[in-house]
Write an enzyme that holds these catalytic residues in place. Structure first.
Site, PDB file in Angstrom:
ATOM      1  N   TYR A 191      -5.657  -4.610   1.766  1.00 57.95           N
ATOM      2  CA  TYR A 191      -6.568  -5.674   1.331  1.00 57.95           C
ATOM      3  C   TYR A 191      -7.608  -5.986   2.404  1.00 57.95           C
ATOM      4  O   TYR A 191      -8.772  -6.235   2.095  1.00 57.95           O
ATOM      5  CB  TYR A 191      -5.789  -6.935   0.951  1.00 57.95           C
ATOM      6  CG  TYR A 191      -4.853  -6.737  -0.227  1.00 57.95           C
ATOM      7  CD1 TYR A 191      -5.162  -5.861  -1.268  1.00 57.95           C
ATOM      8  CD2 TYR A 191      -3.651  -7.424  -0.299  1.00 57.95           C
ATOM      9  CE1 TYR A 191      -4.305  -5.683  -2.344  1.00 57.95           C
ATOM     10  CE2 TYR A 191      -2.787  -7.262  -1.371  1.00 57.95           C
ATOM     11  CZ  TYR A 191      -3.118  -6.384  -2.387  1.00 57.95           C
ATOM     12  OH  TYR A 191      -2.276  -6.214  -3.447  1.00 57.95           O
ATOM     13  N   VAL A 239       1.329  -0.129  -8.650  1.00 60.30           N
ATOM     14  CA  VAL A 239       1.089   1.309  -8.744  1.00 60.30           C
ATOM     15  C   VAL A 239       2.437   1.994  -8.553  1.00 60.30           C
ATOM     16  O   VAL A 239       3.190   1.634  -7.638  1.00 60.30           O
ATOM     17  CB  VAL A 239       0.070   1.777  -7.680  1.00 60.30           C
ATOM     18  CG1 VAL A 239      -0.098   3.284  -7.702  1.00 60.30           C
ATOM     19  CG2 VAL A 239      -1.274   1.071  -7.890  1.00 60.30           C
ATOM     20  N   GLU A 299      -2.766 -11.699 -10.841  1.00 61.70           N
ATOM     21  CA  GLU A 299      -1.362 -12.094 -10.794  1.00 61.70           C
ATOM     22  C   GLU A 299      -0.491 -10.945 -10.310  1.00 61.70           C
ATOM     23  O   GLU A 299       0.376 -11.135  -9.469  1.00 61.70           O
ATOM     24  CB  GLU A 299      -0.898 -12.558 -12.180  1.00 61.70           C
ATOM     25  CG  GLU A 299       0.567 -12.915 -12.270  1.00 61.70           C
ATOM     26  CD  GLU A 299       0.955 -14.136 -11.455  1.00 61.70           C
ATOM     27  OE1 GLU A 299       2.169 -14.289 -11.187  1.00 61.70           O
ATOM     28  OE2 GLU A 299       0.093 -14.948 -11.095  1.00 61.70           O
ATOM     29  N   GLY A 345      -1.215   5.790  -2.583  1.00 62.38           N
ATOM     30  CA  GLY A 345      -1.964   6.581  -1.616  1.00 62.38           C
ATOM     31  C   GLY A 345      -2.984   7.510  -2.253  1.00 62.38           C
ATOM     32  O   GLY A 345      -3.618   8.304  -1.562  1.00 62.38           O
ATOM     33  N   GLN A 346      -3.161   7.425  -3.576  1.00 65.40           N
ATOM     34  CA  GLN A 346      -4.094   8.289  -4.288  1.00 65.40           C
ATOM     35  C   GLN A 346      -5.327   7.545  -4.790  1.00 65.40           C
ATOM     36  O   GLN A 346      -6.081   8.067  -5.594  1.00 65.40           O
ATOM     37  CB  GLN A 346      -3.384   8.969  -5.462  1.00 65.40           C
ATOM     38  CG  GLN A 346      -2.246   9.861  -5.040  1.00 65.40           C
ATOM     39  CD  GLN A 346      -1.511  10.460  -6.238  1.00 65.40           C
ATOM     40  OE1 GLN A 346      -2.035  10.543  -7.337  1.00 65.40           O
ATOM     41  NE2 GLN A 346      -0.279  10.870  -6.008  1.00 65.40           N
ATOM     42  N   GLY A 347      -5.501   6.288  -4.351  1.00 59.97           N
ATOM     43  CA  GLY A 347      -6.681   5.523  -4.739  1.00 59.97           C
ATOM     44  C   GLY A 347      -6.540   4.718  -6.018  1.00 59.97           C
ATOM     45  O   GLY A 347      -7.508   4.112  -6.464  1.00 59.97           O
TER      46      GLY A 347
END
Length: 181
Positions: free
Chosen positions: A131, A87, A83, A93-95
């Site tokens: 994605y 972040v 859902e 950008g840090q995984g």
């Protein structure tokens, strides 16, 4: 190092903060109706409707994912529906997002799910690119349909504010008036 863990009731305030930040990012800052008591009941009540994960480091939470099970009649198996994935801007950008998705893919496999699905806003090119990079494919030809508010009340044949007085049918409750069981 980022650690992914299941959320606890103590995380509800953080989850709600992240939901509000996500709503602002998605250009709907005033759309959040959820409250801490609502999320507590939905995630940790007698019949939880969803589950959540927290991504964190020793410095604190960096993001979260909220998910639940759906069902595919075509596969005859449950699926996992994501859902919300959020972040914090400083952790992007840090995984962290990838770690949350990888963890959820593992949950889906461990639970025998046939699919792992989610929606993404069509203008969120960064998310769509991410994605695609991890192997997700867009469902061409499908559009999401949503009904809420007055339209939902009208279709149910109810008056605004009217709620059922009898229990809502569940897996073990006979479904009166809905055809053969």
């Amino acid at each position: 190092m980022t650690h992914i863990r299941s959320a606890t009731a103590a995380d509800v305030g953080t989850i709600l903060r992240f939901v509000r930040e996500l709503a602002a990012f998605e250009r709907e800052p005033d759309a959040v109706e959820a409250t801490e008591p609502m999320l507590t009941a939905a995630l940790f009540g007698e019949r939880p409707a969803a589950e959540a994960l927290i991504a964190e480091t020793a410095d604190g939470p960096l993001g979260f994912a909220l998910f639940f099970h759906n069902f595919s009649t075509w596969t005859g198996r449950r699926g996992l529906y994501l859902e919300d994935l959020y972040v914090t801007p400083e952790a992007r950008g840090q995984g962290v997002g990838g770690a949350l998705l990888a963890h959820l893919a593992g949950v889906a496999l461990d639970r025998g799910c046939a699919r792992f699905e989610w929606s993404v806003l069509d203008w969120n090119a960064d998310a769509i690119a991410f994605y695609r990079k991890v192997g997700a494919v867009g469902m061409e030809g499908w559009t999401i349909q949503r009904m809420s508010g007055e339209a939902l009340v009208r279709l149910a044949g109810r008056q605004k504010g009217h709620r059922r007085t009898e229990p809502v049918p569940s897996d073990t409750t006979p479904r009166r008036g809905l055809g053969p069981n």
